[in-house]
Motif scaffolding. Structure first.
Motif, short mmCIF file in Angstrom:
data_model
loop_
_atom_site.label_atom_id
_atom_site.label_comp_id
_atom_site.label_asym_id
_atom_site.label_seq_id
_atom_site.Cartn_x
_atom_site.Cartn_y
_atom_site.Cartn_z
N LYS A 1 -42.74 45.92 48.25
CA LYS A 1 -43.54 45.71 49.47
C LYS A 1 -42.65 45.38 50.67
CE LYS A 1 -46.35 42.00 50.75
NZ LYS A 1 -47.29 40.97 50.31
N LEU A 2 -41.75 44.42 50.50
CA LEU A 2 -40.93 43.97 51.63
C LEU A 2 -39.82 44.95 51.99
CD1 LEU A 2 -40.79 40.15 50.84
CD2 LEU A 2 -42.21 41.33 52.53
N PHE A 3 -39.21 45.58 51.00
CA PHE A 3 -38.19 46.58 51.31
C PHE A 3 -38.82 47.76 52.07
CE2 PHE A 3 -35.31 45.50 47.40
CZ PHE A 3 -34.83 44.37 48.05
N SER A 4 -40.05 48.11 51.66
CA SER A 4 -40.72 49.24 52.31
C SER A 4 -41.17 48.92 53.73
CB SER A 4 -41.93 49.69 51.48
OG SER A 4 -41.50 50.18 50.24
N THR A 5 -41.63 47.69 53.96
CA THR A 5 -42.16 47.35 55.29
C THR A 5 -41.10 46.80 56.24
OG1 THR A 5 -42.85 45.15 54.50
CG2 THR A 5 -44.50 46.93 54.44
N PHE B 1 -34.49 47.22 53.65
CA PHE B 1 -33.65 46.55 52.66
C PHE B 1 -32.86 45.39 53.28
CE2 PHE B 1 -29.62 46.07 50.39
CZ PHE B 1 -30.10 45.80 49.11
N ALA B 2 -32.22 45.65 54.41
CA ALA B 2 -31.36 44.63 55.02
C ALA B 2 -32.17 43.44 55.54
CB ALA B 2 -30.54 45.25 56.15
N ALA B 3 -33.34 43.70 56.11
CA ALA B 3 -34.12 42.63 56.74
C ALA B 3 -34.88 41.77 55.75
CB ALA B 3 -35.09 43.23 57.76
N ALA B 4 -35.19 42.30 54.59
CA ALA B 4 -35.93 41.52 53.58
C ALA B 4 -34.96 40.64 52.82
CB ALA B 4 -36.67 42.46 52.63
N SER B 5 -35.05 39.36 53.03
CA SER B 5 -34.10 38.44 52.37
C SER B 5 -34.62 38.01 51.00
CB SER B 5 -33.91 37.20 53.25
OG SER B 5 -35.10 36.42 53.27
N VAL B 6 -33.73 37.42 50.22
CA VAL B 6 -34.12 36.86 48.93
C VAL B 6 -35.18 35.79 49.15
CG1 VAL B 6 -33.32 35.51 46.95
CG2 VAL B 6 -31.96 37.45 47.76
N MET C 1 -37.82 53.11 50.99
CA MET C 1 -36.98 52.00 50.54
C MET C 1 -35.66 52.52 49.99
SD MET C 1 -37.88 49.33 47.51
CE MET C 1 -38.08 50.67 46.35
N PHE C 2 -35.71 53.60 49.19
CA PHE C 2 -34.49 54.15 48.61
C PHE C 2 -33.58 54.74 49.69
CE2 PHE C 2 -37.26 54.78 44.69
CZ PHE C 2 -36.88 53.58 44.15
N LEU C 3 -34.17 55.40 50.68
CA LEU C 3 -33.37 55.96 51.77
C LEU C 3 -32.65 54.86 52.54
CD1 LEU C 3 -35.77 58.74 53.09
CD2 LEU C 3 -33.65 59.04 51.78
N GLU C 4 -33.37 53.78 52.80
CA GLU C 4 -32.74 52.67 53.50
C GLU C 4 -31.63 52.05 52.66
OE1 GLU C 4 -33.43 48.83 56.15
OE2 GLU C 4 -34.96 50.37 55.98
N PHE C 5 -31.87 51.96 51.36
CA PHE C 5 -30.85 51.41 50.49
C PHE C 5 -29.60 52.28 50.51
CE2 PHE C 5 -28.65 51.25 46.42
CZ PHE C 5 -28.38 49.90 46.33
N SER D 1 -24.00 53.22 51.74
CA SER D 1 -22.94 54.04 52.32
C SER D 1 -21.89 53.17 53.02
CB SER D 1 -23.52 55.05 53.32
OG SER D 1 -23.99 54.41 54.48
N ARG D 2 -22.22 51.91 53.24
CA ARG D 2 -21.28 50.98 53.88
C ARG D 2 -20.67 49.99 52.89
NH1 ARG D 2 -26.10 50.50 57.63
NH2 ARG D 2 -25.70 52.08 59.19
#
Length: 194
Positions: free
Chosen positions: A18-22, A25-30, A102-106, A111-112
């Motif tokens: 839910k959070l990775f999609s909305t 990945f970078a903005a959703a923290s643990v 979510m996977f694309l953002e990951f 890539s970095r």
């Protein structure tokens, strides 16, 4: 106790999707994932070493459907095995809109980060190796014409990834599950020894 542990893990996975999609990945923290799942950070780290480890578990879970279809076809001919894999298509396409962004953002994040990239590329390499071996088996058993297994495997994976991306970009542009099934049929038929 075991059931509660599995429930906690499932809640973390659901919140991560839910959070990775909305949020991305970078903005959703643990902390965000734990708050949404209603678990402590200790519970999070009991199940996952890091946010990256959590993502890789999501990826593995998504791909488990393909693994199950492959496993279910162990005693079948190679053409039958490829058609068995199409049984995973309904799930993959039904969940693509949820999972692919979510996977694309990951992948952008990976890539970095070389370590993250290496972990994320493992499933791709596993499927490439599996499909190449499967195609070689088809040639050896006489089901398939003589082809380059490595190249053919890359074509299969490229087609699958391309169809998933198209389904994300233009979800109403086609019945993507049918297009994927028809593409698999066309590929298998083109490889069959006449």
């Amino acid at each position: 106790m075991q059931q509660r542990s599995e429930e906690t893990r499932s809640n973390i996975l659901a919140s991560a999707i839910k959070l990775f999609s909305t949020r991305g990945f970078a903005a959703a923290s643990v902390d965000d994932i734990c708050a949404d799942a209603g678990v402590s950070k200790g519970a999070f780290y009991h199940h996952f070493k890091s946010k990256q480890d959590l993502f890789l578990a999501l990826l593995d879970g998504w791909l488990q459907t393909i693994d199950n279809a492959i496993e279910a076809s162990k005693d079948k001919t190679v053409p039958e095995t490829f058609m068995q894999i199409t049984e995973a298509f309904p799930y993959l396409f039904a969940t693509a809109n949820e999972g692919l962004p979510m996977f694309l953002e990951f992948w952008l994040q990976a890539s970095r980060d070389e370590k993250l990239w290496q972990a994320g590329i493992k499933p791709y390499r596993r499927y490439h190796k599996h499909f190449a071996a499967l195609i070689k088996k088809g040639v050896d058993e006489g089901s398939f014409v003589e082809v380059d297994p490595e190249l053919t495997s890359r074509m299969i994976i490229s087609t699958a990834m391309g169809l998933l991306l198209q389904s994300l970009m233009d979800p109403k542009g086609a019945k993507w599950e049918k297009v994927a099934r028809d593409s698999t049929n066309m590929l298998v038929n083109s490889l069959l020894k006449k």
